[in-house]
Design an enzyme around this catalytic site. Structure first.
Site, PDB file in Angstrom:
ATOM      1  N   VAL A 171       0.849  -1.198   0.000  1.00  0.00           N
ATOM      2  CA  VAL A 171       0.000   0.000   0.000  1.00  0.00           C
ATOM      3  C   VAL A 171       0.884   1.247   0.000  1.00  0.00           C
ATOM      4  O   VAL A 171       1.780   1.385   0.835  1.00  0.00           O
ATOM      5  CB  VAL A 171      -0.916   0.041   1.242  1.00  0.00           C
ATOM      6  CG1 VAL A 171      -1.803   1.294   1.206  1.00  0.00           C
ATOM      7  CG2 VAL A 171      -1.780  -1.207   1.319  1.00  0.00           C
ATOM      8  N   GLU A 216      -0.924   1.603 -17.378  1.00  0.00           N
ATOM      9  CA  GLU A 216      -0.740   0.357 -18.126  1.00  0.00           C
ATOM     10  C   GLU A 216      -1.453   0.469 -19.475  1.00  0.00           C
ATOM     11  O   GLU A 216      -2.348   1.293 -19.650  1.00  0.00           O
ATOM     12  CB  GLU A 216      -1.385  -0.808 -17.357  1.00  0.00           C
ATOM     13  CG  GLU A 216      -0.958  -0.946 -15.916  1.00  0.00           C
ATOM     14  CD  GLU A 216       0.349  -1.687 -15.766  1.00  0.00           C
ATOM     15  OE1 GLU A 216       0.706  -2.451 -16.690  1.00  0.00           O
ATOM     16  OE2 GLU A 216       1.023  -1.501 -14.746  1.00  0.00           O
ATOM     17  N   LYS A 219      -6.131  -1.707  -1.845  1.00  0.00           N
ATOM     18  CA  LYS A 219      -5.316  -1.053  -0.820  1.00  0.00           C
ATOM     19  C   LYS A 219      -6.187  -0.587   0.342  1.00  0.00           C
ATOM     20  O   LYS A 219      -5.794  -0.691   1.509  1.00  0.00           O
ATOM     21  CB  LYS A 219      -4.556   0.121  -1.440  1.00  0.00           C
ATOM     22  CG  LYS A 219      -3.499  -0.361  -2.445  1.00  0.00           C
ATOM     23  CD  LYS A 219      -3.011   0.779  -3.332  1.00  0.00           C
ATOM     24  CE  LYS A 219      -1.940   0.306  -4.304  1.00  0.00           C
ATOM     25  NZ  LYS A 219      -1.660   1.330  -5.335  1.00  0.00           N
TER      26      LYS A 219
END
Lengths: 428, 428
Positions: free
Chosen positions: B132, B190, B205
Site C-alpha cells: 500500500v 498500463e 489497498k
C-alpha cells in the site's frame, strides 16, 4: 493474565491524556497486548489539587520513590518533563529493571546516549516517540519505515507555538509581538516563551531526528539556532510577494556522511508541502536517496495527540516484555559524527537592504557578490515607502555559508548601505 | 556472522530496486541487522533478457522451486505480483519455514487472512508494507504508531495513475482520454488501465488499510468502487469553481464499530491537506479519536520507493529472526466486521443537472430534496453555454446515501430534468 502495572510520573496535560487513553481504550489495548494495563501509581505535585479527571486518590502520591521503588511496577511513563530530578528518577528506575516511556525531548536530546546505554545494561526498553512532533509517529518512521534507506535531508516544522505565530503573521499581516500575546492568552505559548520562539525547543527535537536519521550522535550544541523574535511584518510580506511562506524550519542535511543541523526562520516556496502546514500543526519532511520525498503531518502537541504516542510506546514495550525481547533496541548511532564546515553548508538566501537612493548603489552591491562568487537569482530595487531611501531585495542562488558571511560583513562596511534589514535562508 | 540468505521472486521494476538497495546499502544494512544480507537466488521470467543491472547469472533461475525449496534461504521476497501461481509459492515457502516480504496488494487484499494464519502456524513472519502506498510506511503507522488510538477515518489517495490523470485534468483543463494516453506513453498507466482507472487497485489497498485501522477483516467485496473514467473536464471545472479539487479517494469510516469503505471520485475542499497531493504522489489521511488529523505523504509507486519499503520489511524480519520472535505478529482483526447500511453512510453531495429552461423547474427540483429530507448548502441555476437549456449546480448538506439514491431515482423520472450529468461525494 496478570495486568501490566504502569507508574506515571507527572499528571499534567500529557499525563491526564495518558490516563484517559489507558482507561478509555482499555478493551482495545488489552486485545493488542494480551493483558489489562493498569496505571497503579501516579506521581503528582499536589495531592490536594482539583482535577478534571477522577483518579482514585490511593493511586496518587507526592513521593517519586513510591513509584520508582514499587516492585510491582513494570513500566514507568515519564511525562513530568525537565532534566533534573527527572533524569535521576529514570536512571534509578532503569537500575530496578523498569522500562521507560518518555515524552521528554530535553532529556533525550541532552542525555539520550547515557540513558540508552543504561537501558541496554539493564535489559530495559526506553521509548520516546512523543518527544518529537507529538502525535506524528516520526521516530518509528525513521527507525523502521526508512531503515533501508539513506536519508539525506530532514526538514521539520516541529514547534507548534512558532508555527502558530508565523501563520497568524502571514494570514493576518499582524506583528510578532501582538500575535505572541494572543498565543499566550490562548495557551499556545508559555508566559516565558523563550525556549519556543528562540528555537531551542525545535533544536532539541532536530538533534533527536538527526541522530536517528543519520545514525550519528548529534548533540544539542551541534545545532545552530536562530529564533523568530526578529521576524517582521515586512519580512513576511516580502516572502509572500516572492511566492514563499516564512516558517521556523529545522533542517538536517547529510552529504557523504557530513552533517549539518540548523534551526532558523526560512522562506519556503509555496509549492513545497511544508509551506501549507499552518497553525499549531507540525510536519516533518524526509528525503531519502531511494524513497525520495515524503512528509508526515499531524498535531505537534496537546493532551490527546501526545498521549497517543506515549501509549503507543507503552503498547510496544509491553509487546517486547511478552516476547522477552526488551533491551534489544537497535543501536542507531553506529556512525562517527562529522559536522560540515561553513564552506560546506550551502543554500539560497533572501536579503533585504536599506540603501541610500543614489547612483551606483546597485553596482557596488553586486560587486560584493561577484567578489565572493555568489550568483544572484533576482535583484529588485524599489523606493522605500516610509523614507527617502531605497530598498533592495536580493535572492541568491545556492551559496556557501562562509561566502554569505563574507558578503554580509562587507555590506556592514559599505557606505551606500544604511542597514541589512533581513537575511533568510530560502528553501524549495 | 552467517549472512542472511534471501530468495527473490520477480526481477521486474521493484525486484531490480530491491537488488540495488541491498547491494548499495549493504554496509548500513549489516550495521542494523548484525550480519550481511545476500540475495542468493532470483526467480526471473527469462534468463536471456538484457538487464540494466548486472546480476551474477548463477543466481538467477526460471524455476520457482529452485528458490522456494532452497534449504539455505531464510526469507522470500515476493515482487512478482498476481494471485496465482504466486499464492501457491508463498504457501509452500511458509510451509518450509521461510519468512515472506511481499509487495502484493492483490494477494494480501484477497487472501491476507489465510496467509497470515499459515504464517502463524509455521512461526513465520509475513510483512507487506510495500503493498500500500509504495514508499509511505503507512502499514507500520497504523499497526504501531496508532496502536493506542481508535481510528475513525482513513482517506487515501492510493493510486498514482489516477491521481496523475486528475491532476493533469485539473491543471491543464485537459480531457480524460487525452491525459490517459499521455500517461500510458510516459509509463504511468498500463496499456490496459482498467484496474487503476476503475478504482480496483485503490479498493484493494483500502481493504488492507481498513482491516488494519479498524481491527476487522475488511474484504475486497466490502469496498464499494467507482472509477474516474466518467469524470469530465466540466466536472473538474465546476469543482475548482466551488473551491474543490477532484481526487479519487478511498474513504474508510467507522462509527460505533460500524464500517464503510468506498473508492470514488470525490471533490475535496482545497483547504484539506489531501487536495494539494498532486501527480503520481500518494497520501493517506488518518483521523484518530485521540490524535486527531494526521497525513502521510510520499511516492506511491516506482522502483526505488517501493523497494525502500520492501527492504525495510526485510530488516524487520531479520531483526525478528535474530531475536527469535518470528511468527508473533499481532493479530489485528480481533473485531467482528459490521458494515454500514446505505442509511448509515452520510456525506455531502455535488449534483450537476441539465434541465429545461422554463418556469418552476427549480421549485420541482427542490421539492424532491425536501421530500427525502435532504437539505441544501447551495443551489445555482445558470444558462448552459452550449445549448438552449439550463444547468443547475447543487451542493447538499450531509445526507444519507439511501436518501440521495431516492432523490436521484426521482430525478430520473422528472420531466423537467433532461439528465443528471454528474453526482459526486464532497469532502472537507
Amino acid at each position: 493474565m496478570r495486568p501490566i502495572k504502569v507508574g506515571l510520573l507527572g499528571m499534567g496535560t500529557v499525563g491526564t491524556g495518558v490516563v484517559r487513553i489507558v482507561e478509555g481504550h482499555q478493551e482495545d489495548l488489552s486485545s493488542q497486548v494480551g493483558s489489562p494495563i493498569q496505571i497503579s501509581k501516579i506521581l503528582v505535585k499536589d495531592l490536594a489539587k482539583q482535577r478534571h479527571l477522577h483518579v482514585n486518590s490511593e493511586v496518587m502520591t507526592e513521593n517519586p520513590w513510591d513509584v520508582i521503588y514499587d516492585p510491582d511496577i513494570d513500566v514507568i511513563v515519564e511525562v513530568m518533563g525537565g532534566i533534573e530530578p527527572t533524569k535521576g528518577y529514570i536512571i534509578e528506575a532503569l537500575d530496578r529493571g523498569k522500562h521507560i516511556v518518555t515524552a521528554n525531548k530535553d532529556l533525550m536530546a541532552l542525555h539520550g546516549v547515557e540513558i540508552m546505554e543504561k537501558a541496554k545494561a539493564n535489559q530495559c526498553d526506553v521509548y520516546y516517540e512523543a518527544s518529537v512532533a507529538g502525535g506524528i509517529p516520526i521516530i518509528r518512521t525513521l527507525m523502521e519505515g526508512f531503515s533501508s534507506d539513506r536519508i539525506t535531508k530532514i526538514m521539520g516544522i516541529v514547534n507548534g507555538t512558532t508555527n502558530y505565530i508565523l501563520t497568524k503573521m502571514s494570514q493576518e499581516g499582524a506583528a510578532y509581538e501582538d500575535v505572541l500575546k494572543e498565543a499566550q492568552a490562548l495557551g499556545y505559548a508559555e508566559s516565558d516563551p523563550t525556549s519556543d520562539v528562540e528555537g531551542l525547543d525545535a533544536a532539541r527535537k532536530m538533534a533527536i531526528l538527526a541522530t536517528l536519521g543519520f545514525h550519528a550522535n548529534v548533540a544539542l550544541e551541534d545545532v545552530s539556532v536562530r529564533g523568530i523574535s526578529n521576524v517582521s511584518k515586512q519580512d513576511i510580506l516580502y516572502a509572500k510577494r516572492l511566492g514563499y511562506e516564512m516558517k521556523l524550519l529545522g533542517i538536517a542535511e547529510r552529504q557523504d556522511d557530513q552533517i549539518s543541523v540548523v534551526v532558523q526562520p526560512t522562506m519556503v516556496k509555496s509549492s513545497h508541502p511544508l509551506s501549507s502546514v499552518n497553525g499549531v500543526f507540525n510536519a516533518v519532511y524526509v528525503y531519502g536517496e531511494a524513497v525520495g520525498e515524503t512528509m508526515f503531518y499531524g498535531p505537534g502537541a496537546g493532551e490527546m495527540p501526545t498521549a497517543t504516542s506515549v501509549v503507543a510506546d507503552l503498547v510496544a514495550v509491553i509487546r517486547n516484555m511478552r516476547l522477552g525481547v526488551t533491551g534489544q533496541q537497535a543501536h542507531h548511532a553506529y556512525k562517527e559524527k562529522k559536522l560540515k564546515t561553513d564552506d560546506q553548508i550551502a543554500y539560497k538566501n533572501f536579503i533585504l537592504l536599506d540603501v541610500h537612493d543614489k547612483a551606483g548603489v546597485l553596482a557596488k552591491i553586486t560587486q560584493v557578490f561577484t567578489k565572493f562568487n555568489v550568483s544572484l537569482e533576482s535583484v529588485v530595487q524599489q523606493p522605500n515607502p516610509h523614507n527617502p531611501d531605497a530598498e533592495i531585495v536580493i535572492v541568491t542562488h545556492e551559496a556557501s555559508q562562509s561566502s554569505m558571511n563574507k558578503v554580509l560583513n562587507e555590506f556592514n562596511q559599505l557606505d551606500v548601505i544604511k542597514s541589512i534589514k533581513s537575511a533568510y535562508r530560502v528553501e524549495g
